[in-house]
Write a protein that holds these residues in place. Structure first.
Motif, short mmCIF file in Angstrom:
data_model
loop_
_atom_site.label_atom_id
_atom_site.label_comp_id
_atom_site.label_asym_id
_atom_site.label_seq_id
_atom_site.Cartn_x
_atom_site.Cartn_y
_atom_site.Cartn_z
N SER A 180 25.89 43.74 27.27
CA SER A 180 24.62 43.07 27.55
C SER A 180 24.61 41.60 27.13
CB SER A 180 23.48 43.81 26.85
OG SER A 180 23.73 43.91 25.45
N ASP A 181 25.48 41.19 26.21
CA ASP A 181 25.49 39.79 25.78
C ASP A 181 26.51 38.94 26.54
OD1 ASP A 181 27.72 41.03 24.72
OD2 ASP A 181 27.70 39.88 22.85
N GLN A 182 27.11 39.52 27.59
CA GLN A 182 28.14 38.83 28.36
C GLN A 182 27.59 38.33 29.69
OE1 GLN A 182 31.76 38.53 27.57
NE2 GLN A 182 30.72 38.77 25.60
N PRO A 183 28.20 37.24 30.23
CA PRO A 183 27.79 36.79 31.58
C PRO A 183 28.18 37.80 32.64
CG PRO A 183 29.73 35.58 30.85
CD PRO A 183 29.28 36.40 29.67
N ASP A 184 27.60 37.67 33.81
CA ASP A 184 27.91 38.59 34.91
C ASP A 184 29.37 38.50 35.32
OD1 ASP A 184 25.29 39.44 34.98
OD2 ASP A 184 24.72 38.06 36.60
N PHE A 185 29.90 39.64 35.75
CA PHE A 185 31.28 39.71 36.24
C PHE A 185 31.33 39.29 37.70
CE2 PHE A 185 34.62 42.31 38.33
CZ PHE A 185 35.73 41.77 37.69
N ILE A 186 32.31 38.48 38.05
CA ILE A 186 32.53 38.07 39.44
C ILE A 186 33.68 38.89 40.01
CG2 ILE A 186 33.02 36.16 41.01
CD1 ILE A 186 30.40 35.91 39.43
N TRP A 187 33.39 39.70 40.99
CA TRP A 187 34.40 40.59 41.58
C TRP A 187 35.47 39.76 42.30
CZ3 TRP A 187 34.56 45.96 41.28
CH2 TRP A 187 33.46 46.56 40.67
N PRO A 188 36.71 40.23 42.27
CA PRO A 188 37.77 39.51 42.99
C PRO A 188 37.55 39.53 44.49
CG PRO A 188 38.59 41.63 42.21
CD PRO A 188 37.22 41.44 41.60
N GLU A 189 37.91 38.44 45.14
CA GLU A 189 37.77 38.34 46.60
C GLU A 189 38.98 38.98 47.29
OE1 GLU A 189 35.35 37.02 48.39
OE2 GLU A 189 34.11 36.20 46.77
N PRO A 190 38.76 39.71 48.38
CA PRO A 190 39.89 40.22 49.16
C PRO A 190 40.77 39.08 49.64
CG PRO A 190 37.84 41.23 49.87
CD PRO A 190 37.46 40.12 48.95
N THR A 191 42.06 39.30 49.67
CA THR A 191 43.03 38.31 50.14
C THR A 191 43.62 38.65 51.49
OG1 THR A 191 44.77 39.45 48.90
CG2 THR A 191 43.65 37.62 47.79
N HIS A 192 43.49 39.92 51.91
CA HIS A 192 44.12 40.39 53.14
C HIS A 192 43.12 41.14 54.01
CE1 HIS A 192 47.60 39.56 50.63
NE2 HIS A 192 48.39 39.69 51.67
N GLU A 193 43.40 41.18 55.28
CA GLU A 193 42.56 41.90 56.23
C GLU A 193 42.52 43.38 55.90
OE1 GLU A 193 44.30 41.04 59.98
OE2 GLU A 193 43.52 38.98 60.08
#
Length: 454
Positions: A180-193
């Motif tokens: 709860s004291d951490q910033p939001d997680f940014i999910w990794p972006e897909p690199t391939h189709e």
């Protein structure tokens, strides 16, 4: 570009990792390569821990997570920055029976207790995507609620590993919990189709797919089996790049009959299906009239006018005679029953063998990603090499999972079949690496937030 070399971990640890239900370390490997410290790993499979110790590090132990010994060791650790866990999935898997009462369905609670004790900044849990669909999604909601209850913001995504350069379709659900004291997680972006497979429902829209939240941008082409296996030498007589060579002689006839993209499947009337009666050397010869009976049933068994059984309806002899246009002697049906081609269902006839429903001896296409690598890939009855009359080798399966060639299995002292099982149960390391890189950014954001507050 698909790579198959094990990177050396960075010299300075970026944070400590505790791993439960570790398997051979597929989920841990990406974090290890990205410079995180493998502080403690536990699995109840001695073969898995042997491979982990051989390839990743010594801090791995054969442990049952329900025991007092394990609980005491977790308390002694006191803290960790990250907790990882691929809790057992047999009760949710599409490949097996789905039992709401399977005791393994609640083992995630042991992971919750570990998280509650160690208070990591972030945790990642992995499971089969069937978890999001089976039992009306009740387990998905329960897992999110249970992890939330110990002080974490929890999100989930459906991910196909092919989207991260793995030469294999492997759909999984990932949970990420942020303290709860951490910033939001940014999910990794897909690199391939993400090419859609024949007969597969889309992962977009119906569930929270990683694609729903990503900037598609310019994506690389999905990695094919051919590219993933590029550069491998000829099969070895032993070691990781070998096969079991343990199957009946009649399989040789089946291998020759299955072309690219085909499978042995009696009950699906499609160009991809090869029927058992087309391989008399393995299953026995029949007459042309008997072949016509079988193919007539195959073409019509799923027509709604003959019944509403989802997988197909047995047909009365009178219906078969009407379709063919000739009277049929009962001896034709008794002979086909005797040979194992037909079954009698309350006086009607259907093609025998639910085993052929989804198909056997599947031969995937060389220029497409592999289907999901399973624990049974040592047995050609399930999957064949795209161009060879044999199953995939253990090393080929490891390549399809994204393991580097330097990650060894049989040299760790485990059997060839155990190696196949470990690979089939693993998280693809390229997916792990993408998650590790996102967590590195997450920790950097957290440090920036602290600095700004000061």
């Amino acid at each position: 570009m698909f790579t198959n070399q094990l990177s050396s971990p960075k010299t300075q640890s970026l944070g400590s990792v505790v791993s439960l239900f570790t398997g051979c370390g597929g989920l841990d490997l990406g974090f290890h390569e990205e410079g995180f410290e493998s502080k403690y790993a536990a699995d109840n499979d001695p073969a898995a821990i042997a491979v982990y110790r051989h390839n990743i590090g010594p801090n791995a132990y054969v442990r049952d997570v329900t025991t007092a010994e394990f609980h005491a060791e977790i308390r002694a650790l006191e803290s960790a920055d990250i907790v990882l866990g691929g809790f057992p999935c047999q009760g949710f898997s599409k490949a097996g029976p789905k039992r709401a009462t399977d005791h393994r369905n609640v083992l995630y609670l042991e992971m919750r207790e570990t998280i509650s004790s160690l208070r990591p900044k972030i945790f990642i849990a992995e499971n089969v995507d069937g978890l999001s669909q089976n039992f009306g999604g009740s387990y998905l909601r329960a897992i999110i609620d249970d992890f939330t209850s110990v002080g974490y913001r929890v999100e989930y995504r459906i991910v196909d590993a092919v989207s991260f350069g793995v030469p294999q379709h492997r759909r999984r659900v990932l949970f990420v919990g942020v303290r709860s004291d951490q910033p939001d997680f940014i999910w990794p972006e897909p690199t391939h189709e993400h090419p859609k497979r024949n007969g597969e429902s889309s992962i977009h829209g119906s569930v929270r797919s990683i694609w729903d939240f990503s900037d598609k941008g310019a994506l690389k082409q999905a990695v094919s089996i051919k590219e993933g296996l590029k550069g491998l030498p000829l099969l070895s007589a032993s070691g990781d790049h070998s096969v079991t060579n343990n199957w009946p002689e009649k399989y040789a006839h089946i291998f020759k009959a299955i072309g690219p993209g085909q499978k042995l499947c009696n009950v699906r009337h499609a160009p991809s299906s090869v029927y058992t009666w087309q391989i008399p050397e393995a299953f026995g010869s029949i007459t042309e009239l008997q072949r016509l009976i079988l193919e007539t049933i195959g073409r019509n068994r799923r027509h709604k006018k003959y019944g509403d059984i989802p997988n197909g309806n047995p047909l009365a002899v009178s219906i078969i005679e009407e379709i063919i246009g000739v009277s049929l002697e009962s001896s034709n049906f008794s002979k086909l029953e005797e040979m194992g081609y037909l079954k009698n269902v309350d006086g009607k006839y259907d093609l025998k063998g639910a085993m052929f429903c989804s198909g056997l001896f599947k031969r995937p296409l060389w220029n497409e990603p592999s289907p999901t690598v399973l624990t049974n890939f040592h047995n050609p009855r399930y999957f064949l090499h795209p161009t060879g009359d044999r199953p995939f080798s253990l090393r080929e399966c490891a390549r399809l999972q994204g393991f580097p060639d330097s990650f060894e299995f049989t040299d760790a002292g485990v059997s060839l079949e155990a190696g196949y099982r470990l690979v089939g149960n693993a998280v693809p390391p390229p997916l792990s690496r993408a998650l590790a890189k996102s967590i590195k950014k997450h920790f950097k954001n957290q440090l920036g937030k602290v600095a700004r507050a000061a």
